[in-house]
Enzyme design. Structure first.
Site, PDB file in Angstrom:
ATOM      1  N   GLY A   1     -16.190   4.325  -5.315  1.00  0.00           N
ATOM      2  CA  GLY A   1     -15.683   5.052  -4.158  1.00  0.00           C
ATOM      3  C   GLY A   1     -15.491   4.213  -2.908  1.00  0.00           C
ATOM      4  O   GLY A   1     -15.367   4.758  -1.813  1.00  0.00           O
TER       5      GLY A   1
ATOM      6  N   GLU B   1       0.839  -1.203   0.000  1.00  0.00           N
ATOM      7  CA  GLU B   1       0.000   0.000   0.000  1.00  0.00           C
ATOM      8  C   GLU B   1       0.872   1.250   0.000  1.00  0.00           C
ATOM      9  O   GLU B   1       1.846   1.332   0.736  1.00  0.00           O
ATOM     10  CB  GLU B   1      -0.883  -0.020   1.247  1.00  0.00           C
ATOM     11  CG  GLU B   1      -2.282   0.446   1.008  1.00  0.00           C
ATOM     12  CD  GLU B   1      -3.084  -0.452   0.075  1.00  0.00           C
ATOM     13  OE1 GLU B   1      -3.266  -0.059  -1.097  1.00  0.00           O
ATOM     14  OE2 GLU B   1      -3.521  -1.526   0.497  1.00  0.00           O
TER      15      GLU B   1
ATOM     16  N   SER C   1     -13.058   3.165 -10.782  1.00  0.00           N
ATOM     17  CA  SER C   1     -12.660   4.122 -11.827  1.00  0.00           C
ATOM     18  C   SER C   1     -11.754   3.454 -12.857  1.00  0.00           C
ATOM     19  O   SER C   1     -11.936   3.637 -14.067  1.00  0.00           O
ATOM     20  CB  SER C   1     -11.978   5.348 -11.208  1.00  0.00           C
ATOM     21  OG  SER C   1     -10.844   4.980 -10.447  1.00  0.00           O
TER      22      SER C   1
ATOM     23  N   ASP D   1      -4.024   0.200 -10.060  1.00  0.00           N
ATOM     24  CA  ASP D   1      -5.422  -0.127 -10.357  1.00  0.00           C
ATOM     25  C   ASP D   1      -5.637  -0.456 -11.831  1.00  0.00           C
ATOM     26  O   ASP D   1      -6.362  -1.383 -12.176  1.00  0.00           O
ATOM     27  CB  ASP D   1      -6.335   1.058  -9.973  1.00  0.00           C
ATOM     28  CG  ASP D   1      -6.332   1.307  -8.483  1.00  0.00           C
ATOM     29  OD1 ASP D   1      -5.703   0.518  -7.746  1.00  0.00           O
ATOM     30  OD2 ASP D   1      -6.959   2.301  -8.049  1.00  0.00           O
TER      31      ASP D   1
HETATM   32  P1  ADP Z   1     -12.795   3.881  -6.715  1.00  0.00           P
HETATM   33  O1  ADP Z   1     -12.011   3.808  -7.988  1.00  0.00           O
HETATM   34  O2  ADP Z   1     -11.997   3.424  -5.549  1.00  0.00           O
HETATM   35  O3  ADP Z   1     -14.117   3.201  -6.778  1.00  0.00           O
HETATM   36  P2  ADP Z   1     -12.736   6.665  -7.383  1.00  0.00           P
HETATM   37  O4  ADP Z   1     -13.098   7.889  -6.632  1.00  0.00           O
HETATM   38  O5  ADP Z   1     -11.373   6.548  -7.931  1.00  0.00           O
HETATM   39  O6  ADP Z   1     -13.093   5.424  -6.434  1.00  0.00           O
HETATM   40  O7  ADP Z   1     -13.726   6.474  -8.612  1.00  0.00           O
HETATM   41  C1  ADP Z   1     -15.132   6.558  -8.424  1.00  0.00           C
HETATM   42  C2  ADP Z   1     -15.729   7.376  -9.554  1.00  0.00           C
HETATM   43  O8  ADP Z   1     -15.645   6.632 -10.796  1.00  0.00           O
HETATM   44  C3  ADP Z   1     -17.211   7.638  -9.375  1.00  0.00           C
HETATM   45  O9  ADP Z   1     -17.423   8.784  -8.570  1.00  0.00           O
HETATM   46  C4  ADP Z   1     -17.667   7.867 -10.814  1.00  0.00           C
HETATM   47  O10 ADP Z   1     -17.325   9.177 -11.230  1.00  0.00           O
HETATM   48  C5  ADP Z   1     -16.799   6.878 -11.575  1.00  0.00           C
HETATM   49  N1  ADP Z   1     -17.531   5.611 -11.736  1.00  0.00           N
HETATM   50  C6  ADP Z   1     -17.341   4.465 -11.042  1.00  0.00           C
HETATM   51  N2  ADP Z   1     -18.215   3.505 -11.445  1.00  0.00           N
HETATM   52  C7  ADP Z   1     -18.987   4.075 -12.398  1.00  0.00           C
HETATM   53  C8  ADP Z   1     -20.087   3.617 -13.200  1.00  0.00           C
HETATM   54  N3  ADP Z   1     -20.587   2.389 -13.080  1.00  0.00           N
HETATM   55  N4  ADP Z   1     -20.626   4.495 -14.071  1.00  0.00           N
HETATM   56  C9  ADP Z   1     -20.144   5.744 -14.195  1.00  0.00           C
HETATM   57  N5  ADP Z   1     -19.130   6.219 -13.479  1.00  0.00           N
HETATM   58  C10 ADP Z   1     -18.553   5.417 -12.586  1.00  0.00           C
HETATM   59 MG    MG Z   2     -10.239   4.867  -8.414  1.00  0.00          MG
END
Ligand code: ADP
Ligand code: MG
Length: 367
Positions: free
Chosen positions: A118, A30, A124, A168
């Site tokens: 999130g 990490e 993402s 990632d």
């Molecule tokens: P993580 O990658 O850990 O889940 P991040 O903050 O890096 O958290 O990414 C989350 C963001 O990615 C969401 O706020 C959204 O903008 C985008 N996202 C994730 N999944 C989707 C989805 N299924 N459809 C559209 N956007 C998404």
């Molecule tokens: Mg992310």
């Protein structure tokens, strides 16, 4: 509904291709990726799916089930501008492809997801890799899996503006079921390590999302850069365990930050050896040491996460547990006996809810 069916229902014609990519959990390693060190993530059986059909009028229409009343959003290629919420991840992909000389002519796309956004499971990266895979198939783009991960990383760090490491995107693009991906993030050399069938993974989302997580993450990055300057090395990857006495001379908290990165890199190497030997007791001990290091030296844990870890460690059948992901909230991973994973997870969730009033979510085993 699957992405294929959603696409057909919303756009009124069938998609040309459907592609997907997995979320991930990091076994160990990490805050090492942006220090050019080692990581050991695992792809999850939770995936994001993208159904897509090319257009030739330069427009992009894209919808995502569960995001913004499920109505498609529209933009014109060539005028991508950040600040449009989740659409930034799509725009980031098309703008970055353009920058790399790939000429797109537009597309319709629909996204469905089983990766909670999130929660530290890298939704993402899964989204961007799934979209890039759909475009690669639809347009026969000459991109291998590594190139695809690098494009997704460039799009997220430069267009979306999240200064993330490349872990990632690599696992989303290269991950396969029942293996961990051992990556040297300096050379991008990677290797799959088979997970022994005796190892079960438990992932629990604390439900705590730190408001300033991005700011704190960037603060840690800045501390690592300051430490590099003081130590006269290009990256903390270049500091070995044998250099730790020299690290002790650094001012606090740089000393502690470096200590975490250096010992964490060593733990990843040890974890690969332990995985290959099926030595789950050793792997569990490394996870415990990793958590202590994240909590005490890197200061990225929070009381809610420490409570989840304590509850996990108190369960028979748990080899070890640690905070996984960037920290300041987020999720824990526990290494458990596979047959007991769900019952252990449910007990931890119930005990945590009772003590804290916040209801955490069992993400793996998937409900
Ligand atoms: P993580 O990658 O850990 O889940 P991040 O903050 O890096 O958290 O990414 C989350 C963001 O990615 C969401 O706020 C959204 O903008 C985008 N996202 C994730 N999944 C989707 C989805 N299924 N459809 C559209 N956007 C998404
Ligand atoms: Mg992310």
């Amino acid at each position: 509904m699957a992405a294929w069916a959603m696409f057909q229902a919303r756009f009124g014609y069938p998609p040309a291709v459907v592609a997907d990519a997995p979320g991930r959990v990091n076994l160990i390693g990490e805050h090492t990726d942006y220090n050019e060190g080692f990581v050991l993530p695992v792809a999850l059986p939770l995936r994001i799916e993208v159904a897509l059909a090319p257009r030739d009028d330069g427009r992009v229409r894209v919808g995502s089930s569960g995001f913004l009343a499920e109505s498609p959003r529209i933009y014109q290629l060539g005028v991508e501008a950040p600040g449009a919420g989740w659409l930034d991840y799509i725009q980031g992909v098309t703008a970055t492809l353009h920058q790399q000389g790939v000429r797109l002519r537009g597309f319709d796309a629909w996204i469905t997801s089983r990766v909670p956004p999130g929660s530290g499971l890298a939704s993402s990266a899964a989204l961007m890799v799934a979209l890039l895979r759909a475009l690669r198939t639809a347009l026969a783009l000459p991109l291998d899996d590594l190139a695809l991960a690098r494009l997704a990383h460039q799009a997220e760090s430069q267009f979306v503006g999240a200064r993330v490491g490349i872990m990632d995107q690599l696992i989303a693009s290269l991950g396969t079921p029942d293996t961990a991906l051992f990556v040297d993030t300096r050379s991008l050399a990677w290797e799959r390590v088979v997970l022994p069938p005796t190892l079960g993974l438990l992932v629990i989302d604390s439900g705590i999302a730190h408001q300033h997580a991005a700011g704190d993450y960037n603060a840690r990055r800045a501390e690592c850069e300051r430490a590099c300057a003081l130590l006269g090395v290009p990256a903390l990857r270049d500091v070995a365990l044998a250099d730790l006495p020299r690290v002790e001379a650094l001012p606090s908290p740089l000393r502690e930050r470096v200590r975490h990165v250096v010992t964490e890199n060593a733990r990843v190497l040890d974890a690969v050896t332990a995985l290959r030997a099926g030595d789950l007791a050793r792997l569990g001990a490394l996870c415990r040491a990793s958590h202590a290091s994240q909590r005490d030296d890197y200061a990225v844990s929070v009381p809610a996460i420490d409570l989840l870890i304590a509850l996990a460690e108190a369960e028979p059948g748990v080899y070890g547990a640690r905070l996984t992901g960037g920290g300041f909230g987020g999720a824990i991973i526990a290494l458990v006996e596979p047959a007991r994973a769900r019952s252990i997870g449910e007990r931890i969730v119930a005990a945590y809810a009772q003590r804290s009033g916040v209801c955490p979510r069992l993400l793996l085993p998937a409900p």
